[in-house]
Design a protein around this motif. Structure first.
Motif, PDB file in Angstrom:
ATOM      1  N   LEU A 171       0.826  -1.218   0.000  1.00 22.97           N
ATOM      2  CA  LEU A 171       0.000   0.000   0.000  1.00 22.97           C
ATOM      3  C   LEU A 171       0.857   1.265   0.000  1.00 22.97           C
ATOM      4  O   LEU A 171       0.555   2.230  -0.710  1.00 22.97           O
ATOM      5  CB  LEU A 171      -0.944  -0.002   1.207  1.00 22.97           C
ATOM      6  N   LYS A 172       1.933   1.234   0.766  1.00 23.48           N
ATOM      7  CA  LYS A 172       2.851   2.397   0.798  1.00 23.48           C
ATOM      8  C   LYS A 172       3.444   2.672  -0.577  1.00 23.48           C
ATOM      9  O   LYS A 172       3.522   3.814  -1.021  1.00 23.48           O
ATOM     10  CB  LYS A 172       3.979   2.157   1.812  1.00 23.48           C
ATOM     11  N   ASN A 173       3.881   1.614  -1.249  1.00 21.00           N
ATOM     12  CA  ASN A 173       4.459   1.772  -2.587  1.00 21.00           C
ATOM     13  C   ASN A 173       3.435   2.324  -3.584  1.00 21.00           C
ATOM     14  O   ASN A 173       3.754   3.171  -4.412  1.00 21.00           O
ATOM     15  CB  ASN A 173       5.008   0.433  -3.100  1.00 21.00           C
ATOM     16  N   LYS A 202      -3.563   3.089   8.512  1.00 24.78           N
ATOM     17  CA  LYS A 202      -2.275   3.355   9.184  1.00 24.78           C
ATOM     18  C   LYS A 202      -1.389   4.269   8.344  1.00 24.78           C
ATOM     19  O   LYS A 202      -0.519   4.963   8.853  1.00 24.78           O
ATOM     20  CB  LYS A 202      -1.522   2.041   9.446  1.00 24.78           C
ATOM     21  N   ILE A 203      -1.594   4.219   7.018  1.00 20.15           N
ATOM     22  CA  ILE A 203      -0.744   4.956   6.077  1.00 20.15           C
ATOM     23  C   ILE A 203      -1.287   6.354   5.798  1.00 20.15           C
ATOM     24  O   ILE A 203      -0.530   7.291   5.582  1.00 20.15           O
ATOM     25  CB  ILE A 203      -0.634   4.156   4.752  1.00 20.15           C
ATOM     26  N   LEU A 204      -2.616   6.474   5.843  1.00 18.52           N
ATOM     27  CA  LEU A 204      -3.267   7.727   5.446  1.00 18.52           C
ATOM     28  C   LEU A 204      -3.405   8.709   6.597  1.00 18.52           C
ATOM     29  O   LEU A 204      -3.436   8.319   7.766  1.00 18.52           O
ATOM     30  CB  LEU A 204      -4.663   7.421   4.889  1.00 18.52           C
ATOM     31  N   ASP A 205      -3.528   9.967   6.240  1.00 18.09           N
ATOM     32  CA  ASP A 205      -3.876  11.007   7.202  1.00 18.09           C
ATOM     33  C   ASP A 205      -5.244  10.672   7.804  1.00 18.09           C
ATOM     34  O   ASP A 205      -6.128  10.169   7.123  1.00 18.09           O
ATOM     35  CB  ASP A 205      -3.935  12.353   6.453  1.00 18.09           C
ATOM     36  N   LYS A 206      -5.414  10.975   9.086  1.00 14.91           N
ATOM     37  CA  LYS A 206      -6.666  10.584   9.753  1.00 14.91           C
ATOM     38  C   LYS A 206      -7.900  11.288   9.172  1.00 14.91           C
ATOM     39  O   LYS A 206      -9.041  10.856   9.382  1.00 14.91           O
ATOM     40  CB  LYS A 206      -6.569  10.808  11.263  1.00 14.91           C
TER      41      LYS A 206
END
Length: 261
Positions: A171-173, A202-206
């Motif tokens: 997902l990060k990539n 976990k990766i995205l802004d809340k």
């Protein structure tokens, strides 16, 4: 289909290329707890999103024929790729049964009217089909929409990987080019993807919304059954049967685990 009383107790058929459509079934069970359901996952042929339209159409028709042999009273194509490829032909061929499809929930994302980009994560085939492009073009003047093909993500989920390092890295990539800019929302345009929502958050802004079409599809199913007087009003909870083309114990166990997650 006649509104015969005996049809009311018949099951509702659900179909997906694998375990993804269980995210839609989960919402349908909450909304229609007294209904009986038969879920058919075609994990043997997953993923559908990298196949040709004709291949997907053939597999989808085979699955619908299988569900019809189980005397279902309605069918939900709980797969964005299969909906894109086959829904019009299915409705033309099977005129006497309600067939409900799913499409990326772009409308609710646009209606949020938040600043930033709307990213649509979906399979390569869903994003290349005319059905999706017509949908996207209808909103192009209202929002900044970015399609993001996610080849390989369905395979991770089919293998039971819904959180952890491998999913996180994938997902990060995928999202790396967008993480430094403003993302208003992510639309999950594949029914497999809601199962990785926890890892995605976990990766995205809340403040970034994560949207999928599962509940909307379940509501449409309820509306259609109601319109045809086919809602099951039995006092007991319905039964859920899960069948998979792989026919392995681990895929059925994974299916029930995802359904109850």
């Amino acid at each position: 289909m006649k509104n015969e009383p005996n049809l009311i107790n018949n099951p509702i058929g659900f179909f997906d290329s694998g375990v993804g459509g269980l995210s839609v079934l989960k919402e349908a069970v909450k909304l229609l707890p007294n209904e009986n359901f038969i879920y058919f996952g075609d994990s043997k042929n997953a993923p559908y999103g990298t196949k040709t339209v004709d291949e997907v159409k053939k597999l989808t028709f085979n699955a619908v024929d299988f569900l019809l042999s189980k005397e279902v009273k309605a069918i939900v194509i709980a797969c964005n790729t299969a909906t894109s490829a086959a829904i019009e032909d299915l409705r033309t061929t099977y005129k006497n049964i309600p067939i409900i499809g799913i499409e990326p929930a772009l409308k609710p994302a646009v209606e949020l009217k938040k600043n930033g980009k709307i990213i649509i994560m979906a399979t390569p085939m869903t994003l290349s089909e005319a059905k999706f492009n017509n949908l996207m073009n209808s909103y192009k003047n209202e929002a900044d929409i970015e399609p993001l093909p996610c080849a390989g993500l369905v395979e991770l989920i089919e293998n039971g990987l819904i959180e952890g390092a491998e999913v996180n890295s994938y997902l990060k990539n995928k999202l790396k080019p967008y993480l430094k800019s403003s993302i208003s929302s992510i639309v999950l345009g594949c029914t497999h993807y809601p199962f990785i929502k926890k890892e995605l958050s976990k990766i995205l802004d809340k403040n970034t919304e994560i949207i999928d079409g599962s509940l909307g599809t379940a509501k449409q199913l309820k509306r259609q059954l109601s319109n045809m007087n086919l809602l099951n009003n039995q006092a007991t909870l319905g039964k859920i049967e899960i069948i998979n083309s792989l026919n392995y114990k681990h895929i059925i166990d994974l299916s029930f685990k995802l359904l109850n997650s």
